[in-house]
Each structure stands twice: as C-alpha cells, then as structure tokens.
Design a protein around this motif. Sequence first.
Motif, PDB file in Angstrom:
ATOM      1  N   ASN A  35       3.893  13.601  -2.060  1.00 62.46           N
ATOM      2  CA  ASN A  35       5.280  13.263  -2.372  1.00 62.46           C
ATOM      3  C   ASN A  35       5.322  12.313  -3.576  1.00 62.46           C
ATOM      4  N   GLU A  36       5.458  12.895  -4.759  1.00 62.27           N
ATOM      5  CA  GLU A  36       5.436  12.104  -5.991  1.00 62.27           C
ATOM      6  C   GLU A  36       6.623  11.147  -6.073  1.00 62.27           C
ATOM      7  N   LYS A  37       7.809  11.613  -5.690  1.00 64.43           N
ATOM      8  CA  LYS A  37       9.009  10.781  -5.764  1.00 64.43           C
ATOM      9  C   LYS A  37       8.868   9.533  -4.911  1.00 64.43           C
ATOM     10  N   GLU A  38       8.349   9.697  -3.710  1.00 62.57           N
ATOM     11  CA  GLU A  38       8.185   8.576  -2.779  1.00 62.57           C
ATOM     12  C   GLU A  38       7.230   7.522  -3.333  1.00 62.57           C
ATOM     13  N   MET A  39       6.129   7.976  -3.935  1.00 60.23           N
ATOM     14  CA  MET A  39       5.157   7.050  -4.502  1.00 60.23           C
ATOM     15  C   MET A  39       5.749   6.301  -5.690  1.00 60.23           C
ATOM     16  N   ARG A  40       6.471   7.018  -6.552  1.00 62.22           N
ATOM     17  CA  ARG A  40       7.080   6.368  -7.717  1.00 62.22           C
ATOM     18  C   ARG A  40       8.092   5.306  -7.270  1.00 62.22           C
ATOM     19  N   GLU A  41       8.889   5.628  -6.270  1.00 59.67           N
ATOM     20  CA  GLU A  41       9.904   4.682  -5.800  1.00 59.67           C
ATOM     21  C   GLU A  41       9.258   3.413  -5.258  1.00 59.67           C
ATOM     22  N   LYS A  42       8.166   3.575  -4.529  1.00 60.44           N
ATOM     23  CA  LYS A  42       7.506   2.396  -3.964  1.00 60.44           C
ATOM     24  C   LYS A  42       6.910   1.531  -5.070  1.00 60.44           C
ATOM     25  N   LEU A  43       6.295   2.157  -6.064  1.00 63.04           N
ATOM     26  CA  LEU A  43       5.707   1.395  -7.162  1.00 63.04           C
ATOM     27  C   LEU A  43       6.785   0.708  -7.998  1.00 63.04           C
ATOM     28  N   ARG A  44       7.898   1.380  -8.204  1.00 65.05           N
ATOM     29  CA  ARG A  44       8.999   0.765  -8.960  1.00 65.05           C
ATOM     30  C   ARG A  44       9.556  -0.446  -8.223  1.00 65.05           C
ATOM     31  N   ALA A  45       9.625  -0.349  -6.893  1.00 69.74           N
ATOM     32  CA  ALA A  45      10.097  -1.486  -6.099  1.00 69.74           C
ATOM     33  C   ALA A  45       9.149  -2.673  -6.247  1.00 69.74           C
ATOM     34  N   GLN A  46       7.845  -2.381  -6.320  1.00 70.45           N
ATOM     35  CA  GLN A  46       6.855  -3.449  -6.506  1.00 70.45           C
ATOM     36  C   GLN A  46       7.035  -4.114  -7.874  1.00 70.45           C
ATOM     37  N   MET A  47       7.258  -3.308  -8.885  1.00 66.67           N
ATOM     38  CA  MET A  47       7.444  -3.865 -10.231  1.00 66.67           C
ATOM     39  C   MET A  47       8.728  -4.683 -10.316  1.00 66.67           C
ATOM     40  N   LYS A  48       9.786  -4.192  -9.670  1.00 58.33           N
ATOM     41  CA  LYS A  48      11.066  -4.906  -9.683  1.00 58.33           C
ATOM     42  C   LYS A  48      10.923  -6.286  -9.053  1.00 58.33           C
ATOM     43  N   ALA A  49      10.056  -6.372  -8.029  1.00 55.96           N
ATOM     44  CA  ALA A  49       9.808  -7.653  -7.359  1.00 55.96           C
ATOM     45  C   ALA A  49       8.752  -8.485  -8.092  1.00 55.96           C
ATOM     46  N   GLU A  50       8.295  -7.984  -9.239  1.00 58.47           N
ATOM     47  CA  GLU A  50       7.281  -8.665 -10.050  1.00 58.47           C
ATOM     48  C   GLU A  50       5.999  -8.900  -9.246  1.00 58.47           C
ATOM     49  N   THR A  51       5.629  -7.889  -8.474  1.00 59.66           N
ATOM     50  CA  THR A  51       4.446  -7.968  -7.628  1.00 59.66           C
ATOM     51  C   THR A  51       3.179  -7.796  -8.462  1.00 59.66           C
ATOM     52  N   PRO A  52       2.244  -8.742  -8.428  1.00 49.96           N
ATOM     53  CA  PRO A  52       0.961  -8.540  -9.101  1.00 49.96           C
ATOM     54  C   PRO A  52       0.264  -7.306  -8.516  1.00 49.96           C
ATOM     55  N   MET A  53      -0.341  -6.523  -9.373  1.00 55.57           N
ATOM     56  CA  MET A  53      -0.844  -5.224  -8.931  1.00 55.57           C
ATOM     57  C   MET A  53      -2.341  -5.052  -9.202  1.00 55.57           C
ATOM     58  N   TYR A  54      -3.080  -4.823  -8.127  1.00 52.55           N
ATOM     59  CA  TYR A  54      -4.507  -4.479  -8.202  1.00 52.55           C
ATOM     60  C   TYR A  54      -4.634  -3.233  -7.331  1.00 52.55           C
TER      61      TYR A  54
ATOM     62  N   ALA B 213       0.581   6.770 -10.632  1.00 51.48           N
ATOM     63  CA  ALA B 213       0.417   5.315 -10.706  1.00 51.48           C
ATOM     64  C   ALA B 213       0.434   4.827 -12.148  1.00 51.48           C
ATOM     65  N   ILE B 214      -0.360   5.452 -13.002  1.00 48.57           N
ATOM     66  CA  ILE B 214      -0.460   5.001 -14.397  1.00 48.57           C
ATOM     67  C   ILE B 214       0.830   5.295 -15.150  1.00 48.57           C
ATOM     68  N   ASP B 215       1.412   6.463 -14.922  1.00 48.17           N
ATOM     69  CA  ASP B 215       2.637   6.841 -15.626  1.00 48.17           C
ATOM     70  C   ASP B 215       3.802   5.942 -15.225  1.00 48.17           C
ATOM     71  N   THR B 216       3.915   5.636 -13.937  1.00 48.78           N
ATOM     72  CA  THR B 216       5.018   4.806 -13.458  1.00 48.78           C
ATOM     73  C   THR B 216       4.888   3.371 -13.947  1.00 48.78           C
TER      74      THR B 216
ATOM     75  N   GLY C 293       0.825  -1.202   0.000  1.00 49.33           N
ATOM     76  CA  GLY C 293       0.000   0.000   0.000  1.00 49.33           C
ATOM     77  C   GLY C 293       0.858   1.250   0.000  1.00 49.33           C
ATOM     78  N   VAL C 294       0.290   2.335  -0.498  1.00 52.42           N
ATOM     79  CA  VAL C 294       1.019   3.598  -0.600  1.00 52.42           C
ATOM     80  C   VAL C 294       0.248   4.670   0.172  1.00 52.42           C
ATOM     81  N   TYR C 295       0.901   5.286   1.139  1.00 52.49           N
ATOM     82  CA  TYR C 295       0.287   6.380   1.889  1.00 52.49           C
ATOM     83  C   TYR C 295       0.658   7.703   1.238  1.00 52.49           C
TER      84      TYR C 295
END
Length: 350
Positions: free
Chosen positions: A133-152, A199-202, A123-125
Amino acid sequence: LPAAVMMGTAPTYVLAWGAWRLLSAVLPARFYREVDDRLYTIYQSMVLFFFENYTGVQVIIYGDLPKNKENVVYLSNHQCTVDWIIADMLAIRQNALGHVRYVLKDGLKWLPLYGWYFSQHGGVYVKRSANFNEKEMREKLRAQMKAETPMYLVIFPEGTRYNPEIPKVIADSQSFAEKEGLAILKHVLTPRVKATHVAIDTMKDYLDAVYDVTVAYEGTVDHKGQRKLAPSMTEFLCKECPRVHIFIDRIELKDIPEEQMYMRRWLHERFEIKDKLLIEFYDAKDSKRRNKFPGKSVHSKLSLKKTLPSLLFLGGLTASMLLTESGRKLYVKTWIYGTLIGCLWVSIKP
C-alpha cells in the motif's frame, strides 16, 4: 537472563510510554516525538548492553560513519533478527538511537506490546508485492515529516532473510534476476524497490543521505567452507558470534535516480556491490583476506556509560513494581490488556 530482562521490562516501558502518550495528547506532535525518542533511547540502550557489553562481541566498522546524527534511509542486507540490532549499534554511535524506525513486514504488527509500539514510534508495516500500500506508507512518512520527526528509517530491501538452509528462496530470487536481465547474486537476495522508492521519493527534501550498509557475522561458515545460517538473537546472546563486520557507504541523494524504474536498477547495483563484499568475506582464495571487508577498519567498543544506566533504571523500576501485590497485578494486566489493545489498534489503524 538477557532475554528475561529485555522482555521482563517491556510492560514497565509500555506503561511509562502510555502515560506520556496520554499526557501529550493535547500537545503538538513534535513534543510527543521528542520524549518518545528519549524513552526509546533508554530501552534500546538497555538492549545494547546485552548485545554488546554483555556478549563482548567485537564491532568492526568499515567506511565512514558520520559522527553527527542525520536524517537517513538505512538500507541493509538481511540474514537474521540480529540485523535489527545492528542498526541500533550504528545509531547509538551517532547519538541517534531514539530516531531509529523500521519498515517491517505486516505480520510483525501482531507482536505482543512491541507490534503496537513500533507503529506508534513511527515504524511502517508493509505487505509484499501486489498488496503493498504505497499511499498508506507515504501518508505515514509525511505525518512524520510534518511533526519534524528525526528519521533513521531502516529498510531491508530483500523483503525476507537470506537463509542458506532454504535454497529454494535463493534459487527463486536468482531465477527472477535472470528473467529480468539483472545480475545474479550469490550472498544476497534480489532486492525489491517499492518501499525504498517510496521512502526516498517522499522524504527526498527531508533526508541528508542514504546509508548503504553491508553486514557479515564472523563464524558463519562450516568446516567445508560453505556459508551457514547467521546467528539468531538467542545464539548471539549466548556469545556464539565473536565479531560483527559492518561496511557503511554514505550516499548523497543527488546520486540516486528519482524514477522507480531507474532506482530499481540503482538498488540492484548496490546489492551487486554488497555481493562482491560478501564474496570477498566468505570465499576469498587467500585465507588472509577472509572474514573481513577490504579497506580500513575500526574496532568500535561501546562504553558502559551509554548502556548501563538504562539497564539499572528500567531494571529498578520493574523490580519495584514486582515487589508489591498491586504492582504485580498491574504488570500482568499490562501484558494482557496492552497486547489486546495493541492488536485491536493495529488492526484498525496501521
């Protein structure tokens, strides 16, 4: 009773998750995520036992909900805390319940046990307006993608709940829309685009689609025909909502503008569509057209096989723990120290 069971099993769940978190510390992130998603599925399946099977609510689905799981951003109108559960209701019908993650307002990270866990589950707060904080949200989402986390990933773009009992919030939202040259909305608030755009852009190369979801709770109109407050979780569990109507529009990524300025206009147009659906639902002159969305619908009933085993499993584990003195001490300590550690963790690392 439902609240007692759902809250009562939280320490048991956190202990099980915490044990796996420690064991998986030396493993690649994707291994942790796979088991974490399975654990989350167990807990949320138990939650859905109460919100669907126990209440007997009728879930009416309009539009096309894909049968297979996808990586998606889920955009919905927001009117009550049950909206969180609606995302679970759709996800479990795609076998994607464990993949649900939320974009949440920052204050919710202080929830005992849950606040910390939601962050650990992906989850993202976020803070509102200038504090976002756009940078913080992008970093968290990128970490999820790097871990190949399924995303809903569930987002409520209005930023706060639509509450007819607080007309000032609605009036301010409409004034802002008028000032910006946007259509004035009646049954939803003017959406904010920042979290949606990030979210969509990242994740644009990671997502399969965007789900545009419109939710209406039947019985939320007073004797004068005026819309009233949507049911709280307590009221919903007390069976005060007979039917939930869910309209899903699956949108391809290619149909969504990439630049924030244009995406803002696109998002507002999507909320105009929601507003028209809700005007039809609540205000249609023909009474036969009220309390439903246009188009074909399906009454989707959730099988007990999807939920009851999780209830018995978590309930049994918790009961077993509470039967012994050492188990009871561990249970209480988990509530106390789990909450303190969680609050300390989210204050240091979002």
